[in-house]
Design an enzyme around this catalytic site. Structure first.
Site, short mmCIF file in Angstrom:
data_model
loop_
_atom_site.label_atom_id
_atom_site.label_comp_id
_atom_site.label_asym_id
_atom_site.label_seq_id
_atom_site.Cartn_x
_atom_site.Cartn_y
_atom_site.Cartn_z
N LYS A 1 0.67 -0.84 0.01
CA LYS A 1 0.00 -0.29 -0.42
C LYS A 1 1.37 1.00 0.01
CE LYS A 1 -2.78 -2.33 3.08
NZ LYS A 1 -3.21 -2.43 4.66
N GLU B 1 7.10 1.95 -6.57
CA GLU B 1 7.66 1.47 -5.50
C GLU B 1 7.53 2.74 -4.81
OE1 GLU B 1 7.08 -0.93 -3.28
OE2 GLU B 1 8.03 -3.00 -3.67
N ASP B 2 7.74 3.09 -2.73
CA ASP B 2 7.84 3.91 -2.31
C ASP B 2 9.15 3.68 -0.97
OD1 ASP B 2 6.64 1.36 -0.95
OD2 ASP B 2 6.72 2.23 0.93
N ASP C 1 14.36 -1.85 -0.46
CA ASP C 1 15.16 -1.95 0.94
C ASP C 1 15.67 -3.38 1.22
OD1 ASP C 1 15.87 -2.78 3.54
OD2 ASP C 1 13.46 -2.78 4.80
N LYS D 1 16.94 2.38 0.33
CA LYS D 1 17.51 2.26 1.24
C LYS D 1 18.68 1.14 1.20
CE LYS D 1 15.44 2.05 5.58
NZ LYS D 1 15.23 1.34 6.46
N PHE E 1 14.63 3.90 10.65
CA PHE E 1 13.02 3.13 10.24
C PHE E 1 12.22 4.27 9.54
CE2 PHE E 1 8.79 1.67 10.50
CZ PHE E 1 9.01 0.52 10.04
N VAL E 2 11.85 4.22 8.25
CA VAL E 2 10.78 5.98 7.97
C VAL E 2 9.21 5.26 7.60
CG1 VAL E 2 13.01 6.93 6.46
CG2 VAL E 2 11.68 5.36 5.51
N ASP F 1 4.44 2.95 6.47
CA ASP F 1 3.81 2.27 8.06
C ASP F 1 4.63 2.12 8.68
OD1 ASP F 1 4.00 0.39 6.52
OD2 ASP F 1 2.64 -0.60 8.44
N ARG G 1 0.97 6.57 7.82
CA ARG G 1 0.91 6.45 6.32
C ARG G 1 0.74 7.60 6.02
NH1 ARG G 1 1.16 1.19 4.00
NH2 ARG G 1 0.56 -0.25 4.82
C1 PRP Z 1 7.33 -2.47 1.80
C2 PRP Z 1 7.42 -1.69 0.40
C3 PRP Z 1 8.05 -2.85 -0.72
C4 PRP Z 1 8.85 -3.80 -0.03
C5 PRP Z 1 9.81 -3.39 0.05
O1 PRP Z 1 6.76 -3.06 1.36
O2 PRP Z 1 6.15 -1.33 0.26
O3 PRP Z 1 7.04 -3.48 -1.70
O4 PRP Z 1 8.68 -3.22 1.50
O5 PRP Z 1 11.10 -4.22 0.95
P1 PRP Z 1 11.97 -5.45 0.42
O6 PRP Z 1 12.57 -4.49 -0.81
O7 PRP Z 1 13.41 -5.26 1.77
O8 PRP Z 1 11.76 -6.28 0.19
P2 PRP Z 1 5.99 -3.57 2.79
O9 PRP Z 1 6.16 -4.91 2.85
O10 PRP Z 1 6.29 -2.26 3.98
O11 PRP Z 1 4.08 -3.49 3.00
P3 PRP Z 1 3.48 -1.96 2.37
O12 PRP Z 1 3.18 -1.18 1.17
O13 PRP Z 1 1.42 -2.19 2.42
O14 PRP Z 1 3.54 -0.95 3.63
#
Ligand code: PRP
Length: 201
Positions: A60, A116-117, A120, A148, A169-170, A176, A182
């Site tokens: 999301k 993608e937001d 990671d 990151k 942690f952002v 979120d 969010r």
């Molecule tokens: C976040 C983000 C990516 C993922 C990246 O989603 O939106 O999809 O983590 O992480 P990674 O590079 O370690 O795979 P999250 O699982 O937090 O779900 P959300 O977008 O619903 O908050």
């Protein structure tokens, strides 16, 4: 209402819904995000000046980023959403990703931009790219708001990057903690003091 007052009402301290033991500090202001989005949109349009762009948002966290970027892009733009959940996102992650919601429309033959937001570990993106590449897209590119790099496990990179950030942690602007924060306009670092119940990793 004067602009200054409107700005004040966006302050994370006022708007965050902070719980006891939690605090936030602004890492990237809403204004800086918006400025950077204009540059990202220009970069994308420079690469694909006339093409119809199909944005693929990963729910999301992407919602505000995709919405604002789409409005900056101009030209023909459509979008669709995926939802995935990952397990064990720490450094011991197996990289297992579960598909919660698939795309509604085909990406075959289209110029697709995955939105993608945050990038990671990269495990989610690696899974998604493998999935999408099988569907014969004309182009497949990735834009992330936040990168990151220190946390990367999978060998993936984004084509367009808003900001490279440290390993903190952002939250905010779609990101979120336990589904909260969010709605912050700024990208903020979340911190706990001794009263904080949360555990970040
Ligand atoms: C976040 C983000 C990516 C993922 C990246 O989603 O939106 O999809 O983590 O992480 P990674 O590079 O370690 O795979 P999250 O699982 O937090 O779900 P959300 O977008 O619903 O908050």
């Amino acid at each position: 209402m004067p602009v200054t007052k409107e700005r004040k009402s966006r302050s994370p301290v006022i708007r965050a819904g902070l719980r006891s033991g939690e605090s936030v500090r602004v890492l990237i202001s809403h204004a800086r995000v918006q400025q950077r989005l204009k540059e990202l949109a220009k970069d994308i349009r420079r690469d694909f000046p006339k093409e119809a762009l199909h944005l693929i948002g990963v729910l999301k966290g992407c919602v505000f980023f995709l919405a604002d970027l789409a409005r900056e892009l101009g030209g023909e733009v459509s979008f669709d959403f995926m939802a995935v959940s990952s397990y064990g996102k720490g450094t011991n992650s197996t990289g297992e990703v579960k598909l919660i919601k698939d795309l509604d429309v085909s990406i075959e033959g289209k110029t697709n931009i995955v939105v993608e937001d945050i990038l990671d570990t990269g495990l989610t993106l690696k899974y998604l790219l493998r999935l999408f590449e099988e569907k014969k897209p004309k182009h497949l590119r990735v834009v992330v708001l936040l990168d990151k790099i220190e946390r990367r496990i999978a060998d993936v990179r984004a084509d367009y990057i808003g900001f490279t950030i440290p390993n903190e942690f952002v939250v905010g602007y779609g990101l979120d903690y336990d589904e909260r924060y969010r709605n912050l306009g700024d990208v903020c670092v979340l911190q706990f003091d001794s009263r904080g119940k949360g555990k970040l990793e």
